[in-house]
Write an enzyme that holds these catalytic residues in place. Sequence first.
Site, PDB file in Angstrom:
ATOM      1  N   LYS A  16       0.683  -1.159  -0.113  1.00  0.00           N
ATOM      2  CA  LYS A  16       0.015   0.025  -0.011  1.00  0.00           C
ATOM      3  C   LYS A  16       0.892   1.228   0.088  1.00  0.00           C
ATOM      4  CE  LYS A  16      -3.755  -2.240   2.072  1.00  0.00           C
ATOM      5  NZ  LYS A  16      -4.458  -2.843   3.178  1.00  0.00           N
ATOM      6  N   GLN A  47      -4.758  -2.019   9.320  1.00  0.00           N
ATOM      7  CA  GLN A  47      -4.597  -3.588   8.725  1.00  0.00           C
ATOM      8  C   GLN A  47      -5.204  -4.694   9.485  1.00  0.00           C
ATOM      9  OE1 GLN A  47      -3.133  -4.058   5.674  1.00  0.00           O
ATOM     10  NE2 GLN A  47      -3.829  -6.023   5.781  1.00  0.00           N
ATOM     11  N   ASP A  77     -11.628   3.072   3.743  1.00  0.00           N
ATOM     12  CA  ASP A  77     -12.020   1.554   3.320  1.00  0.00           C
ATOM     13  C   ASP A  77     -13.490   1.325   3.254  1.00  0.00           C
ATOM     14  OD1 ASP A  77     -10.243  -0.411   2.938  1.00  0.00           O
ATOM     15  OD2 ASP A  77      -9.807  -0.794   5.213  1.00  0.00           O
TER      16      ASP A  77
END
Lengths: 382, 382
Positions: free
Chosen positions: B142, B186, B209
């Site tokens: 990422k 995460q 997200d």
Amino acid sequence: MASVMFTDCSSSTAAAALLLPSSRYRVRHSVLHSLWSMPLQFAPVKPILLRTTATISHASASPSIVTADLERAFSTNTSLYSTAMAAETSAKIIDGKSIAKQIRDEITVEISRMKDTVGVVPGLAVILVGDRKDSATYVRNKKKACESVGINSYEVHLPEDSTEQEVLTHISGFNDDPSVHGILVQLPLPSHMNEQNILNSVCIEKDVDGFHPLNIGRLAMRGREPLFVSCTPKGCIELLHRYGVDIKGRRAVVIGRSNIVGTPAALLLQREDATVSVVHSRTTNPEEITRQADIIIAAVGQANMVRGSWIKPGAVVIDVGINPVEDAKSAKGYCLVGDVCYEEACKIASAITPVPGGVGPMTIAMLLSNTLTSAKRMHNYK
Amino acid sequence: MASVMFTDCSSSTAAAALLLPSSRYRVRHSVLHSLWSMPLQFAPVKPILLRTTATISHASASPSIVTADLERAFSTNTSLYSTAMAAETSAKIIDGKSIAKQIRDEITVEISRMKDTVGVVPGLAVILVGDRKDSATYVRNKKKACESVGINSYEVHLPEDSTEQEVLTHISGFNDDPSVHGILVQLPLPSHMNEQNILNSVCIEKDVDGFHPLNIGRLAMRGREPLFVSCTPKGCIELLHRYGVDIKGRRAVVIGRSNIVGTPAALLLQREDATVSVVHSRTTNPEEITRQADIIIAAVGQANMVRGSWIKPGAVVIDVGINPVEDAKSAKGYCLVGDVCYEEACKIASAITPVPGGVGPMTIAMLLSNTLTSAKRMHNYK
């Protein structure tokens, strides 16, 4: 005054086509309001004719406690109810009126127990803005329903030209008031107000209408629990439960995708492991899809749209619609019918809700239930 | 180390039955993680055999920029990609890798323009807890993806035995930090932490997200707009758009109802006026329902579950699954396949995403897109 929609089961109009004009195809903010604010939608045709050759046992009891919004109209004309319940039918009648009464009795007992043991009485606050007669009636009926089960009700009635800030200030007050466990803003609001802002300002712990997006989001998500589920779809599922209808693994079709009925109904059915399809104004073959369903929830606001040919033999039909159609025999000039053509459906379905007397009475019972749940949660009372 | 799932298209096992065991039927928290944490699910059978008699033009370009999480595995074995892309097929290949590259190029240009005109550089913060190698790799990828388009990345790496409060404190810091426009935690988190509490603490304005229930609720509601849509389902819809697939009025079936893929994908399709059915582990006839779909999104985490017989000729297939299956020819001992049996589907569908190289590369492109959108919104930059 009310605009009346004219349509009936006997019309040869292709019902599927009725789904297409999106501007006409929606549940109003509340099915309650649709009674009085629905515009003329179709050319006048004959009103629905219900045969009265057989009488269902449920119909023998005349309506007694009539406090729910959706019951108001029929309380003024009880013959409508008997007519709806007396159609020639093979389907079991899902008697929402009787179930709602049972639930309200249960709530009354619970509230009494709670008051006796911890001294807490649930409270529901209702904010009404403006002078719409229908809205005033709904609020009055909600208050009566609260009184009948022992819930304290609080009402604020603001003039039509109030500012949005004034409404927000009252909501904020109720948000902070420990004697209030549920807050309702009676809709529609005057057009100069931002409904979304106002509804969002109700704290989620008191959102007994279940309209807050956080509640809808939690309803949609696995492993999350909404604090409240909107009253009408919750009432639909409660009817299925109380009539012992299996949901798990069944095909369900929800007709309509409104925020307050269709969408939460679909999410609720999916939470119960139904395989759900949502039919809406852009669906090209609603009849074909609906015919696959074991469970149909119709929440469209379109009189008699779902015909017998849409229904799989043996399906269970929950009809949320409550639509006025012309009826010269009635003193009011209209009668109320659902989104489902009852006279056709009751010969094909295994069980069906009548209109009125099906989903309608459940809506306010669920509001009372949500208010009790809220009070219990706030006071950690089991 | 990775557990590998063994299954293939040639197995005669009734694929529908694979949907039934609910404990096995779910997309893990992230399809990314399923690669490494998926338990043994079936008795070993032969790996999928893809014929290589024809070559699709898209396959001729060897992968160049490989930074997305879902691309990591195939970056270590580029032959997998070529194999997947080279099956004998009549379907158009929906080339996610190429579209993702295009989107990332567009993002790079936008970020450069924003920096030049208002001096703002988007920032993405990632919180990693513990020492899982796979998680560390995803976070590294990422960061690389951010760098490649000009997004600043911030990383906090906490030890496995950190407290929930420590994680919350860091999130709170990023919530308040104006240089951070998106926050990712995460997953999976260590088992002593409450994932829901932690995800809920990310402020909705930085929830790139799209996992926050308020964003899911807004996605479900008509007339509301989520601030962010989860990256994988957003990537699926973006692929349909960029390939000019009509969604309005089409029948769509989403297989899987996870919070991060299936549910938001179904809600997105409905927002675009598709008629959506959601098939899941309790669906009794998934094959029959899926065969009605013009658009299929498969997000189950079950290798090759959707067979050719499930697909209506001409349907468009978006395969979110990425599942390892035994492959003795590979140095790793496995190769990656989707939830759809590609070799059968590509002969029936009109268009299909390959695995890898379909939805995978889109996920991280959408994460970058969401971060840019967030920065623009916070600085009111058009």
